[in-house]
Design an enzyme around this catalytic site. Structure first.
Site, PDB file in Angstrom:
ATOM      1  N   THR A 186      20.081   3.064  -0.447  1.00  0.00           N
ATOM      2  CA  THR A 186      18.719   2.820   0.049  1.00  0.00           C
ATOM      3  C   THR A 186      18.676   1.388   0.588  1.00  0.00           C
ATOM      4  OG1 THR A 186      17.946   1.967  -2.049  1.00  0.00           O
ATOM      5  CG2 THR A 186      17.665   4.311  -1.678  1.00  0.00           C
ATOM      6  N   GLU A 330      16.453   9.235  -1.484  1.00  0.00           N
ATOM      7  CA  GLU A 330      16.636   9.943  -2.758  1.00  0.00           C
ATOM      8  C   GLU A 330      16.244  11.419  -2.674  1.00  0.00           C
ATOM      9  OE1 GLU A 330      15.183   7.050  -2.277  1.00  0.00           O
ATOM     10  OE2 GLU A 330      15.506   5.636  -3.924  1.00  0.00           O
ATOM     11  N   LYS A 441      -5.778  -3.559  -3.037  1.00  0.00           N
ATOM     12  CA  LYS A 441      -6.787  -3.268  -4.055  1.00  0.00           C
ATOM     13  C   LYS A 441      -7.907  -4.290  -3.958  1.00  0.00           C
ATOM     14  CE  LYS A 441      -6.849  -0.899  -8.355  1.00  0.00           C
ATOM     15  NZ  LYS A 441      -6.222  -0.525  -9.577  1.00  0.00           N
ATOM     16  N   TRP A 446      -9.134   1.083  -3.837  1.00  0.00           N
ATOM     17  CA  TRP A 446      -7.967   1.048  -2.973  1.00  0.00           C
ATOM     18  C   TRP A 446      -8.340   1.125  -1.499  1.00  0.00           C
ATOM     19  CZ3 TRP A 446      -4.170   4.931  -5.700  1.00  0.00           C
ATOM     20  CH2 TRP A 446      -3.588   4.269  -6.798  1.00  0.00           C
TER      21      TRP A 446
END
Ligand code: ADP
Length: 538
Positions: A186, A330, A441, A446
């Site tokens: 990754t 993944e 936030k 959010w």
């Protein structure tokens, strides 16, 4: 009671054997390092992978040894995919756009014994050669007459000479389908890169799944051009899926600029292509500037980052269907897809947040999804409540390659923690609200940076936008927007703010807008928000 069915393992070698047997003359068009087009077919790729497998065995490689590649999308890279994995070794694709130190780290961590390198990366590899402790030989993906002098001086070998020196008869081993077959690290925006070790089984099942009609809908009549690099998560599985169904392959090599991609798509009659949003933005601009159309392209899969609404609209105007795909290294990578046909008349109405059709979609059969709250409790699937997205399935990683288990952040009660915040509808459609670390936030609520960016990018002057949080005494965090304008447009904060005012809630409107020449991107085309955040701190 055991079934009476055969226990035939799912192996990568069986894909290319099948392609050679049933679609042997199907063409693979490949742009090679000198810019010319090379034409081959599945029968030839099969034969040359067998020669390569014989070469690897003759060099004394043992089962599961790693073989690295630093290559573009071309026919030699495809042969390496099959020769290496098919013979029981692990094909480790390396992202050449990483920093040299990261490449050294990855090659040493993987213990690669052999490296296959495109001529364009010979300088890079020669420069770090003595730091690559496990590497015994470097093979340049070239014919003898195009070997860079630097490669010869460094003692690197020539791919075509290796292939020519070996026999095309190879007895593909009957491996365990759960054996390792591929390795991809990754990008490691946080900490060291981590390796995801794919199995034969996960690779074959993932390839089967992405061929299905509501995913990529691949078959004999499809001409597939993977723009997503073969060094990034197996080119989204397309180099395995296309031969499985006998689709024609067009491999664009190193020339990924808009004009080259356009030329290849139209002259080679590409019907399906796939890649990250940044590639498509420049292609669409090029098409507009040249008043061109892109027939015969029928469908584009867009993923790796959220597909901006405006991008889907522009493809639809050209009559091209969009598939919005979500995934990670993944997850092999395809986990969710949403087919968004050009013919759906109301497809993209609704401006305040990406329309239903622009959600990341439903999981492919095999992938399960759930969302959890801060206490790991279940969050309801009502399309509104959001939580941390976790997934599981036969092509999802459970852990990382040679990574001390204490640091493993993959396995979680049998589920993989994606690091994304999402909502899930009752019928399973997922929308990625944000990357957990990117969500803003403010006052305890959010703000989705993705939605803000989408709203900004629907302004005709905006080429690219990124929203990040700035610390704020009163609200905790407040949004700040970085904007790259289209050439020829004049920056106007007021204009952009009033555009946003009609598209997002008032308290979402960014406190600051910074017009910049470009945004920092990772090697895989994602905006590096950490860099933007640290710029703000300075
Ligand atoms: P890395 O995890 O190293 O950044 P990946 O390519 O594996 O590299 O990135 C996976 C992440 O990319 C996902 O967790 C998600 O945040 C983002 N992503 C991928 N596809 C989409 C999409 N269609 N919409 C929104 N985000 C996406």
């Amino acid at each position: 009671m055991r079934s009476t069915m055969m226990d035939q393992p799912l192996l990568i070698s069986s894909i290319i054997r099948h392609a050679a047997a049933c679609h042997g003359s199907t063409e693979i068009v490949s742009r090679v390092s000198d810019g010319s087009l090379h034409r081959t077919n599945y029968a030839e790729v099969y034969e040359r992978s067998a020669k390569l497998a014989n070469a690897l065995i003759s060099w004394g490689l043992q089962s599961a040894n790693r073989v690295g590649t630093l290559g573009w999308n071309d026919h030699r890279h495809l042969e390496i995919y099959y020769g290496v994995s098919g013979a029981g070794f692990v094909c480790h694709t390396i992202n050449p756009r990483l920093f040299a130190d990261q490449i050294v780290y990855i090659v040493n961590h993987a213990n690669d014994r052999v490296l296959f390198v495109d001529p364009s990366f010979v300088g890079l590899v020669a420069g770090v050669r003595e730091r690559l402790h496990s590497v015994e030989r470097v093979i340049v993906m070239s014919s003898a007459n195009t070997m860079p002098p630097e490669a010869i001086a460094a003692g690197f070998e020539c791919y075509e000479e290796v292939v020519a020196a070996h026999n095309s008869m190879f007895d593909w081993p009957r491996l365990d389908e759960n054996d390792a077959a591929g390795l991809c690290y990754t990008s490691g925006t946080t900490g060291d890169p981590k390796g995801v070790l794919y199995s034969h089984r996960s690779t074959v099942l993932h390839a089967l799944a992405i061929c299905t009609p509501d995913v990529f809908n691949l078959g004999e009549g499809t001409t597939v051009m993977p723009v997503v690099p073969m060094f990034h998560v197996n080119g989204w599985g397309l180099p395995h899926a296309a031969p499985m169904v006998g689709a024609r392959l067009v491999l664009p090599g190193q020339k990924l600029d808009a004009a080259s991609l356009y030329w290849l798509t139209t002259t080679e009659k590409v019907t399906f292509t796939a890649g990250v949003p940044t590639v498509w933005g420049s292609l669409l601009d090029w098409i507009d500037e040249n008043s061109a159309d892109i027939a015969p392209l029928q469908c584009v899969a867009i993923g790796g980052a959220a597909c901006p609404q405006i991008m889907a609209e522009r493809f639809h105007k050209l009559g091209v269907d969009v598939i919005h795909a979500w995934g990670m290294t993944e997850t092999s990578p395809v986990g969710l897809t949403n087919r968004c046909p050009a013919s759906a008349p109301t497809a993209l109405e609704g401006m305040t947040h990406p329309n239903q059709r622009l959600k990341q979609g439903k999981p492919l059969f095999g992938v399960e999804t759930r969302i959890v709250d801060d206490n790991d409790g279940p969050v309801v699937h009502d399309g509104t409540a959001s939580g941390r997205l976790q997934v599981r399935g036969p092509w999802i990683a459970s852990t990382y390659f040679n990574f001390p288990s204490a640091q493993t952040d993959g396995a979680n009660d049998g589920w993989f923690e994606t690091g994304d915040i999402a909502t899930i509808e009752e019928v399973g459609t997922v929308e990625i609200v944000d990357r957990a670390k990117d969500v803003i936030k403010s006052g305890g609520e959010w703000i989705s940076s993705v939605t803000l960016e989408n709203a900004a990018m629907s302004h005709s002057d905006v080429y690219e936008a990124a929203a990040v949080a700035r610390d704020d005494e009163r609200w905790g965090e407040r949004p700040v927007l970085f904007v790259v304008l289209r050439p020829g447009s004049t920056p106007s904060k007021e204009g952009l703010l009033s555009h946003l005012g009609t598209r997002v809630a008032r308290w979402w409107i960014p406190d600051e807008i910074h017009f910049v020449d470009e945004l920092p991107h990772t090697a895989t085309g994602k905006v590096v928000k950490a860099t933007l955040r640290s710029r703000l701190k300075q």
